[in-house]
Design a protein around this motif. Sequence first.
Motif, mmCIF file in Angstrom:
data_model
loop_
_atom_site.group_PDB
_atom_site.id
_atom_site.type_symbol
_atom_site.label_atom_id
_atom_site.label_comp_id
_atom_site.label_asym_id
_atom_site.label_seq_id
_atom_site.Cartn_x
_atom_site.Cartn_y
_atom_site.Cartn_z
ATOM 1 N N ARG A 153 50.072 44.660 16.332
ATOM 2 C CA ARG A 153 49.423 43.592 17.108
ATOM 3 C C ARG A 153 50.328 43.123 18.245
ATOM 4 O O ARG A 153 49.863 42.888 19.351
ATOM 5 N N ASN A 154 51.631 43.006 17.995
ATOM 6 C CA ASN A 154 52.567 42.616 19.054
ATOM 7 C C ASN A 154 52.592 43.640 20.186
ATOM 8 O O ASN A 154 52.679 43.280 21.360
ATOM 9 N N LEU A 155 52.523 44.927 19.842
ATOM 10 C CA LEU A 155 52.468 45.965 20.878
ATOM 11 C C LEU A 155 51.183 45.852 21.698
ATOM 12 O O LEU A 155 51.199 46.017 22.923
ATOM 13 N N GLU A 156 50.078 45.569 21.017
ATOM 14 C CA GLU A 156 48.810 45.395 21.725
ATOM 15 C C GLU A 156 48.880 44.198 22.672
ATOM 16 O O GLU A 156 48.413 44.269 23.814
ATOM 17 N N ILE A 157 49.478 43.109 22.221
ATOM 18 C CA ILE A 157 49.625 41.922 23.063
ATOM 19 C C ILE A 157 50.521 42.229 24.262
ATOM 20 O O ILE A 157 50.217 41.839 25.391
ATOM 21 N N ALA A 158 51.621 42.951 24.016
ATOM 22 C CA ALA A 158 52.517 43.327 25.118
ATOM 23 C C ALA A 158 51.769 44.175 26.137
ATOM 24 O O ALA A 158 51.873 43.947 27.355
ATOM 25 N N PHE A 159 50.988 45.133 25.671
ATOM 26 C CA PHE A 159 50.214 45.983 26.573
ATOM 27 C C PHE A 159 49.212 45.160 27.368
ATOM 28 O O PHE A 159 49.097 45.312 28.592
ATOM 29 N N GLN A 160 48.493 44.278 26.697
ATOM 30 C CA GLN A 160 47.506 43.438 27.382
ATOM 31 C C GLN A 160 48.174 42.540 28.420
ATOM 32 O O GLN A 160 47.655 42.346 29.515
ATOM 33 N N THR A 161 49.329 41.989 28.077
ATOM 34 C CA THR A 161 50.053 41.128 29.015
ATOM 35 C C THR A 161 50.508 41.918 30.230
ATOM 36 O O THR A 161 50.360 41.457 31.377
ATOM 37 N N LEU A 162 51.052 43.098 30.013
ATOM 38 C CA LEU A 162 51.471 43.930 31.136
ATOM 39 C C LEU A 162 50.281 44.327 31.998
ATOM 40 O O LEU A 162 50.373 44.358 33.231
ATOM 41 N N HIS A 163 49.155 44.614 31.377
ATOM 42 C CA HIS A 163 47.950 44.955 32.136
ATOM 43 C C HIS A 163 47.494 43.767 32.986
ATOM 44 O O HIS A 163 47.130 43.932 34.156
ATOM 45 N N ARG A 164 47.538 42.566 32.412
ATOM 46 C CA ARG A 164 47.177 41.367 33.183
ATOM 47 C C ARG A 164 48.132 41.170 34.353
ATOM 48 O O ARG A 164 47.714 40.806 35.457
ATOM 49 N N LEU A 165 49.433 41.380 34.113
ATOM 50 C CA LEU A 165 50.406 41.279 35.209
ATOM 51 C C LEU A 165 50.077 42.275 36.318
ATOM 52 O O LEU A 165 50.143 41.945 37.499
ATOM 53 N N GLU A 166 49.746 43.486 35.931
ATOM 54 C CA GLU A 166 49.383 44.507 36.914
ATOM 55 C C GLU A 166 48.203 44.047 37.766
ATOM 56 O O GLU A 166 48.222 44.160 38.994
ATOM 57 N N LEU A 167 47.183 43.501 37.109
ATOM 58 C CA LEU A 167 46.005 43.030 37.837
ATOM 59 C C LEU A 167 46.327 41.838 38.735
ATOM 60 O O LEU A 167 45.940 41.800 39.903
ATOM 61 N N VAL A 168 47.045 40.858 38.188
ATOM 62 C CA VAL A 168 47.379 39.653 38.961
ATOM 63 C C VAL A 168 48.249 40.016 40.152
ATOM 64 O O VAL A 168 47.979 39.606 41.289
ATOM 65 N N TRP A 169 49.300 40.791 39.917
ATOM 66 C CA TRP A 169 50.201 41.154 41.018
ATOM 67 C C TRP A 169 49.508 42.049 42.039
ATOM 68 O O TRP A 169 49.708 41.907 43.233
ATOM 69 N N GLY A 170 48.679 42.971 41.560
ATOM 70 C CA GLY A 170 47.937 43.840 42.481
ATOM 71 C C GLY A 170 46.969 43.052 43.339
ATOM 72 O O GLY A 170 46.903 43.238 44.563
ATOM 73 N N ASN A 171 46.224 42.157 42.725
ATOM 74 C CA ASN A 171 45.270 41.343 43.478
ATOM 75 C C ASN A 171 45.993 40.382 44.426
ATOM 76 O O ASN A 171 45.544 40.152 45.544
ATOM 77 N N ALA A 172 47.115 39.807 43.984
ATOM 78 C CA ALA A 172 47.878 38.904 44.847
ATOM 79 C C ALA A 172 48.417 39.655 46.059
ATOM 80 O O ALA A 172 48.425 39.125 47.175
ATOM 81 N N ALA A 173 48.855 40.896 45.858
ATOM 82 C CA ALA A 173 49.370 41.694 46.975
ATOM 83 C C ALA A 173 48.260 42.019 47.968
ATOM 84 O O ALA A 173 48.480 42.014 49.185
ATOM 85 N N ARG A 174 47.057 42.278 47.467
ATOM 86 C CA ARG A 174 45.936 42.642 48.335
ATOM 87 C C ARG A 174 45.288 41.422 48.992
ATOM 88 O O ARG A 174 44.958 41.449 50.173
ATOM 89 N N TYR A 175 45.079 40.365 48.205
ATOM 90 C CA TYR A 175 44.239 39.253 48.662
ATOM 91 C C TYR A 175 44.965 37.923 48.772
ATOM 92 O O TYR A 175 44.376 36.938 49.210
ATOM 93 N N GLY A 176 46.201 37.848 48.326
ATOM 94 C CA GLY A 176 46.910 36.578 48.319
ATOM 95 C C GLY A 176 46.530 35.766 47.086
ATOM 96 O O GLY A 176 45.650 36.133 46.319
ATOM 97 N N ILE A 177 47.228 34.657 46.905
ATOM 98 C CA ILE A 177 46.951 33.821 45.715
ATOM 99 C C ILE A 177 45.950 32.748 46.074
ATOM 100 O O ILE A 177 45.888 32.176 47.062
#
Length: 189
Positions: free
Chosen positions: A165-189
């Motif tokens: 479960r901790n590995l799944e949470i780590a993966f989900q968190t990293l995926h969210r970071l990828e989305l947030v950082w990717g969207n922030a780079a493209r569209y700003g915050i």
Amino acid sequence: MQKLLREGVEVETSIDGYDAADFPEITAEKQGHRHPVHTVVVTHFELARMIERVNRRFASLLRTEMTKLGIEDVGPAQAMVLMAIGDVELSVGELLDRGHYVGSNISYYLKQLADGGYIDRVASQRDKRSARIRLTEKGEQLCANLRNAGGAYNRVLARDADDLRNLEIAFQTLHRLELVWGNAARYGI
């Protein structure tokens, strides 16, 4: 997530895999107070640094496993490209979407992999200027060997349901970071 990116969050961490409970002489656990061994303020910069360190450690682990397998003509980065291709045939653009490659790097990696006999490059039926990429038998075998070697590490990381479960949470968190950082780079915050 926004709070994490703006302010940072204090977390208790361990040192070299040991928890504070492993060192009762340096904690106040006996008095009912537990002080962390080490406290880090987690910011998006600290997360990025951690991700880079983890990536380097994983590349080193891959290099070790490839050496055990007698593979010396390609490196960990190229092995990750092979794993990203998997059992499908895809274009270079699709491969770029699957990994964190720079266009010039992927061209170099693909040339090395083709020269080593790990991939086939086939001209696209629709657009002769575009190539489709797929693993050869040699590439498939290397991927299978690396997945088998990775099984031992998976067993160490996921010893029980909580670890899994901790590995799944780590993966989900990293995926969210990828989305947030990717969207922030493209569209700003």
